[in-house]
Scaffold this motif. Structure first.
Motif, mmCIF file in Angstrom:
data_model
loop_
_atom_site.group_PDB
_atom_site.id
_atom_site.type_symbol
_atom_site.label_atom_id
_atom_site.label_comp_id
_atom_site.label_asym_id
_atom_site.label_seq_id
_atom_site.Cartn_x
_atom_site.Cartn_y
_atom_site.Cartn_z
ATOM 1 N N ALA A 55 58.099 94.582 89.490
ATOM 2 C CA ALA A 55 58.635 93.221 89.445
ATOM 3 C C ALA A 55 59.918 93.113 90.276
ATOM 4 O O ALA A 55 60.120 92.121 90.994
ATOM 5 N N ALA A 56 60.771 94.115 90.184
ATOM 6 C CA ALA A 56 62.019 94.105 90.958
ATOM 7 C C ALA A 56 61.726 94.122 92.456
ATOM 8 O O ALA A 56 62.290 93.332 93.228
ATOM 9 N N GLY A 57 60.829 94.998 92.867
ATOM 10 C CA GLY A 57 60.484 95.084 94.280
ATOM 11 C C GLY A 57 59.804 93.829 94.789
ATOM 12 O O GLY A 57 60.128 93.326 95.872
ATOM 13 N N TYR A 58 58.870 93.303 93.998
ATOM 14 C CA TYR A 58 58.121 92.118 94.414
ATOM 15 C C TYR A 58 59.047 90.909 94.529
ATOM 16 O O TYR A 58 59.001 90.159 95.509
ATOM 17 N N SER A 59 59.933 90.713 93.552
ATOM 18 C CA SER A 59 60.822 89.550 93.605
ATOM 19 C C SER A 59 61.763 89.629 94.806
ATOM 20 O O SER A 59 61.992 88.621 95.488
ATOM 21 N N ALA A 60 62.285 90.810 95.094
ATOM 22 C CA ALA A 60 63.180 90.965 96.244
ATOM 23 C C ALA A 60 62.428 90.745 97.557
ATOM 24 O O ALA A 60 62.927 90.063 98.467
ATOM 25 N N CYS A 61 61.236 91.304 97.659
ATOM 26 C CA CYS A 61 60.436 91.143 98.869
ATOM 27 C C CYS A 61 60.036 89.678 99.069
ATOM 28 O O CYS A 61 60.116 89.156 100.185
ATOM 29 N N PHE A 62 59.628 89.027 97.984
ATOM 30 C CA PHE A 62 59.215 87.625 98.079
ATOM 31 C C PHE A 62 60.391 86.744 98.483
ATOM 32 O O PHE A 62 60.235 85.831 99.301
ATOM 33 N N GLN A 63 61.574 87.026 97.948
ATOM 34 C CA GLN A 63 62.766 86.256 98.332
ATOM 35 C C GLN A 63 63.035 86.432 99.821
ATOM 36 O O GLN A 63 63.404 85.480 100.519
ATOM 37 N N ALA A 65 60.738 87.092 102.148
ATOM 38 C CA ALA A 65 59.705 86.336 102.855
ATOM 39 C C ALA A 65 60.013 84.846 102.810
ATOM 40 O O ALA A 65 59.818 84.122 103.796
ATOM 41 N N LEU A 66 60.510 84.392 101.683
ATOM 42 C CA LEU A 66 60.897 82.992 101.537
ATOM 43 C C LEU A 66 61.998 82.641 102.537
ATOM 44 O O LEU A 66 61.981 81.573 103.159
ATOM 45 N N GLY A 67 62.928 83.557 102.724
ATOM 46 C CA GLY A 67 63.993 83.350 103.704
ATOM 47 C C GLY A 67 63.469 83.231 105.125
ATOM 48 O O GLY A 67 63.911 82.370 105.892
ATOM 49 N N VAL A 68 62.510 84.073 105.471
ATOM 50 C CA VAL A 68 61.911 84.018 106.809
ATOM 51 C C VAL A 68 61.233 82.661 107.028
ATOM 52 O O VAL A 68 61.419 82.005 108.055
ATOM 53 N N VAL A 69 60.454 82.241 106.052
ATOM 54 C CA VAL A 69 59.739 80.962 106.147
ATOM 55 C C VAL A 69 60.731 79.797 106.202
ATOM 56 O O VAL A 69 60.587 78.879 107.013
ATOM 57 N N ALA A 70 61.737 79.833 105.347
ATOM 58 C CA ALA A 70 62.718 78.746 105.292
ATOM 59 C C ALA A 70 63.494 78.626 106.610
ATOM 60 O O ALA A 70 63.742 77.520 107.077
ATOM 61 N N ARG A 71 63.872 79.754 107.192
ATOM 62 C CA ARG A 71 64.593 79.708 108.470
ATOM 63 C C ARG A 71 63.740 79.046 109.548
ATOM 64 O O ARG A 71 64.251 78.284 110.366
ATOM 65 N N GLY A 72 62.460 79.320 109.536
ATOM 66 C CA GLY A 72 61.558 78.715 110.517
ATOM 67 C C GLY A 72 61.421 77.214 110.355
ATOM 68 O O GLY A 72 61.036 76.514 111.293
ATOM 69 N N ARG A 73 61.748 76.711 109.175
ATOM 70 C CA ARG A 73 61.645 75.268 108.909
ATOM 71 C C ARG A 73 63.010 74.622 108.715
ATOM 72 O O ARG A 73 63.096 73.465 108.321
ATOM 73 N N CYS A 124 54.545 87.583 102.624
ATOM 74 C CA CYS A 124 55.181 88.647 101.841
ATOM 75 C C CYS A 124 54.295 89.891 101.819
ATOM 76 O O CYS A 124 53.123 89.812 101.433
ATOM 77 N N PRO A 125 54.821 91.050 102.206
ATOM 78 C CA PRO A 125 54.017 92.271 102.186
ATOM 79 C C PRO A 125 53.462 92.629 100.795
ATOM 80 O O PRO A 125 52.340 93.132 100.694
ATOM 81 N N TYR A 126 54.204 92.356 99.730
ATOM 82 C CA TYR A 126 53.682 92.623 98.382
ATOM 83 C C TYR A 126 52.503 91.699 98.089
ATOM 84 O O TYR A 126 51.507 92.123 97.508
ATOM 85 N N SER A 127 52.622 90.439 98.472
ATOM 86 C CA SER A 127 51.528 89.500 98.259
ATOM 87 C C SER A 127 50.294 89.926 99.041
ATOM 88 O O SER A 127 49.173 89.869 98.534
ATOM 89 N N LYS A 128 50.507 90.350 100.269
ATOM 90 C CA LYS A 128 49.382 90.814 101.083
ATOM 91 C C LYS A 128 48.731 92.039 100.455
ATOM 92 O O LYS A 128 47.504 92.152 100.432
ATOM 93 N N ALA A 129 49.539 92.967 99.964
ATOM 94 C CA ALA A 129 49.010 94.211 99.395
ATOM 95 C C ALA A 129 48.210 93.978 98.120
ATOM 96 O O ALA A 129 47.276 94.722 97.820
ATOM 97 N N THR A 130 48.567 92.956 97.357
ATOM 98 C CA THR A 130 47.890 92.702 96.086
ATOM 99 C C THR A 130 46.756 91.690 96.208
ATOM 100 O O THR A 130 45.955 91.547 95.277
ATOM 101 N N ARG A 131 46.667 91.002 97.328
ATOM 102 C CA ARG A 131 45.678 89.924 97.498
ATOM 103 C C ARG A 131 44.261 90.455 97.264
ATOM 104 O O ARG A 131 43.861 91.457 97.820
ATOM 105 N N GLY A 132 43.538 89.768 96.397
ATOM 106 C CA GLY A 132 42.165 90.144 96.106
ATOM 107 C C GLY A 132 42.023 91.077 94.917
ATOM 108 O O GLY A 132 40.946 91.183 94.345
#
Length: 139
Positions: A55-63, A65-73, A124-132
């Motif tokens: 959970a700690a790793g996923y939340s940090a990684c997702f945050q 990824a959110l930063g990358v997406v937000a900067r692009g917009r 997010c790399p964690y999201s990609k790794a868990t997808r499916g």
């Protein structure tokens, strides 16, 4: 799409001693924690557990990824937080995990926040790794 060893930018190394009832340490000494099953699973709950670490790793990684997406917009993430809730339960194959990602994005409207979360979930790399294999709910 998989990556090749030559494309790896960073590798983390951790070693577990005695599984879910022992300790986990990284090779660089920056992390060295006692792990115990939570009381709900018959453990002492005295240390952390793999689900908390995930959970700690996923939340940090997702945050991130959110930063990358937000900067692009050009979206403002001031005051934002991301929380990952990782549940462990029984499934047809033995055990599995389920994840809920919740975010607070106070500087953007609800529609923009939802769009940013969905985009971050795609990169997010964690999201990609868990997808499916893992049910991930975005809140």
């Amino acid at each position: 799409m998989s990556i090749q060893q030559s494309d790896v930018l960073y590798t983390a190394v951790a070693t577990a001693h005695n599984g879910r009832d022992g300790r986990v340490a990284t090779d660089d000494g920056r992390l060295d924690v006692v792990v115990n099953p939570p009381e709900e699973l018959g453990g002492s709950g005295a240390g952390t557990n793999p689900e908390q670490l995930f959970a700690a790793g996923y939340s940090a990684c997702f945050q991130g990824a959110l930063g990358v997406v937000a900067r692009g917009r050009n979206a403002d993430l001031t005051g934002s937080t991301v929380t990952a809730r990782v549940g462990l339960g029984k499934n047809d194959d033995g055990f599995g995990i389920i994840v809920e990602i919740s975010a607070t994005l106070p500087a953007v409207d609800a529609a923009t926040a939802r769009d940013l979360l969905e985009q971050a979930h795609q990169v997010c790399p964690y999201s990609k790794a868990t997808r499916g294999d893992v049910t991930v709910t975005l809140v």
